[in-house]
Design a protein around this motif. Sequence first.
Motif, PDB file in Angstrom:
ATOM      1  N   LEU A 106       0.820  -1.212   0.000  1.00 14.55           N
ATOM      2  CA  LEU A 106       0.000   0.000   0.000  1.00 14.55           C
ATOM      3  C   LEU A 106       0.852   1.260   0.000  1.00 14.55           C
ATOM      4  CD1 LEU A 106      -2.859  -1.010   2.466  1.00 14.55           C
ATOM      5  CD2 LEU A 106      -2.766  -1.239  -0.022  1.00 14.55           C
ATOM      6  N   LYS A 141      -2.649   6.648   5.259  1.00  9.34           N
ATOM      7  CA  LYS A 141      -3.537   6.205   4.183  1.00  9.34           C
ATOM      8  C   LYS A 141      -3.523   4.672   4.078  1.00  9.34           C
ATOM      9  CE  LYS A 141      -3.552   8.580   0.372  1.00  9.34           C
ATOM     10  NZ  LYS A 141      -4.926   9.149   0.336  1.00  9.34           N
ATOM     11  N   TYR A 144      -5.527   3.230   6.888  1.00 14.08           N
ATOM     12  CA  TYR A 144      -6.962   3.419   6.625  1.00 14.08           C
ATOM     13  C   TYR A 144      -7.487   2.289   5.752  1.00 14.08           C
ATOM     14  CZ  TYR A 144     -11.102   5.336   4.303  1.00 14.08           C
ATOM     15  OH  TYR A 144     -12.367   5.505   3.775  1.00 14.08           O
ATOM     16  N   TRP A 145      -6.770   1.982   4.664  1.00 13.23           N
ATOM     17  CA  TRP A 145      -7.252   0.945   3.757  1.00 13.23           C
ATOM     18  C   TRP A 145      -7.077  -0.447   4.347  1.00 13.23           C
ATOM     19  CZ3 TRP A 145     -10.740   1.607   0.397  1.00 13.23           C
ATOM     20  CH2 TRP A 145     -10.902   2.860  -0.219  1.00 13.23           C
ATOM     21  N   ARG A 148     -10.131  -0.927   6.249  1.00 16.77           N
ATOM     22  CA  ARG A 148     -11.306  -1.105   5.404  1.00 16.77           C
ATOM     23  C   ARG A 148     -11.380  -2.504   4.805  1.00 16.77           C
ATOM     24  NH1 ARG A 148     -15.107   1.351   6.983  1.00 16.77           N
ATOM     25  NH2 ARG A 148     -16.063   0.089   5.355  1.00 16.77           N
ATOM     26  N   ALA A 173      -7.358  -2.103  -2.747  1.00 18.43           N
ATOM     27  CA  ALA A 173      -6.932  -1.064  -1.802  1.00 18.43           C
ATOM     28  C   ALA A 173      -5.670  -0.377  -2.299  1.00 18.43           C
ATOM     29  CB  ALA A 173      -6.699  -1.680  -0.422  1.00 18.43           C
ATOM     30  N   MET A 176      -6.613   2.131  -4.778  1.00 18.64           N
ATOM     31  CA  MET A 176      -7.257   3.286  -4.159  1.00 18.64           C
ATOM     32  C   MET A 176      -6.259   4.196  -3.463  1.00 18.64           C
ATOM     33  SD  MET A 176     -10.379   3.408  -4.980  1.00 18.64           S
ATOM     34  CE  MET A 176     -10.806   4.767  -3.885  1.00 18.64           C
ATOM     35  N   CYS A 177      -5.092   3.678  -3.093  1.00 18.32           N
ATOM     36  CA  CYS A 177      -4.046   4.517  -2.480  1.00 18.32           C
ATOM     37  C   CYS A 177      -3.489   5.540  -3.462  1.00 18.32           C
ATOM     38  CB  CYS A 177      -2.915   3.647  -1.929  1.00 18.32           C
ATOM     39  SG  CYS A 177      -3.298   2.899  -0.321  1.00 18.32           S
ATOM     40  N   ILE A 207     -16.547   2.032  -1.573  1.00 10.22           N
ATOM     41  CA  ILE A 207     -15.764   2.964  -2.400  1.00 10.22           C
ATOM     42  C   ILE A 207     -16.698   3.906  -3.158  1.00 10.22           C
ATOM     43  CG2 ILE A 207     -14.243   3.112  -4.413  1.00 10.22           C
ATOM     44  CD1 ILE A 207     -12.944   0.489  -3.431  1.00 10.22           C
ATOM     45  N   HIS A 211     -16.170   7.628  -1.409  1.00  7.48           N
ATOM     46  CA  HIS A 211     -15.024   8.271  -2.046  1.00  7.48           C
ATOM     47  C   HIS A 211     -15.463   8.909  -3.358  1.00  7.48           C
ATOM     48  CE1 HIS A 211     -11.748   6.805   0.587  1.00  7.48           C
ATOM     49  NE2 HIS A 211     -12.646   5.890   0.880  1.00  7.48           N
TER      50      HIS A 211
END
Length: 275
Positions: A106, A141, A144-145, A148, A173, A176-177, A207, A211
């Motif tokens: 990530l 970050k 966070y993921w 999730r 994920a 999404m980073c 998502i 987001h």
Amino acid sequence: MNAPLLQVEHLTMRFGGLVAVDDVSFSAAPRQITAIIGPNGAGKTTVFNCIAGFYKPSVGRLALRRDSRQYLLERMQGHHIAHHARVARTFQNIRLFAKMTVLENLIVAQHNRLMLASGYTALGLFGWPAYRRAERDAVEKARYWLDRIDLTGVADMPAASLPYGGQRRLEIARAMCTDPVLLCLDEPAAGLNPRESHELNELLIFIRDSHDCGLLLIEHDMGVVMQISDHIVVLDYGRKISDGSPQKVRNDPAVIRAYLGDEEDGAGYKSGGAS
């Protein structure tokens, strides 16, 4: 109706004498899930490859709108599509850094931002405050993921040690980073069991709802498609045959024929080459 995030107009892709995608137009809205479906060989992956910059379309316009700017993807190199237009993509075959830890996968997704903050190495070596802040932000970050996707407890394990469903969630994920405005998912439910498919559905809905990101997915699992999609585009032999809500597409005779064949010939799923 939301203004389109992505507008595909008259997309055509030829490989010599083979027309893989034939005059396809559709739109994908921000903060919605748009699914592209169709039998094998319908041209779905070719459409994705054009959007992501892997192929340059023979004909067509691919316009992505972000922050009052328009990006014509057909004119851009693939790495510029990812970095400037902020389009992220996952693949049917998972492409993690297998020997890196879950957390490192990530953080490495945020490499461009970290390199910029480091002055391309020099400022990072001297512990420049802006670089330390960027490092902290990258770790936050990532955490966070991890929360999730329910992988915080295995953050220090190699990515290859995760079960298949965990690897799939980690790949999403990681995408999404990069803070995409459009996330393209190539058969995200492939190989998942029912529990893993349910977890995937929940992640994609999160998502979409939480987001500022539109989702565009190719998927053969109709259970996934019908449960989570806001908009469905159906291709067959490179041409669009239906476009609309799940309910409209489910009842479209052209879609039923494409998947089940005409009664008189008794055909099953149409088969073909690469989708």
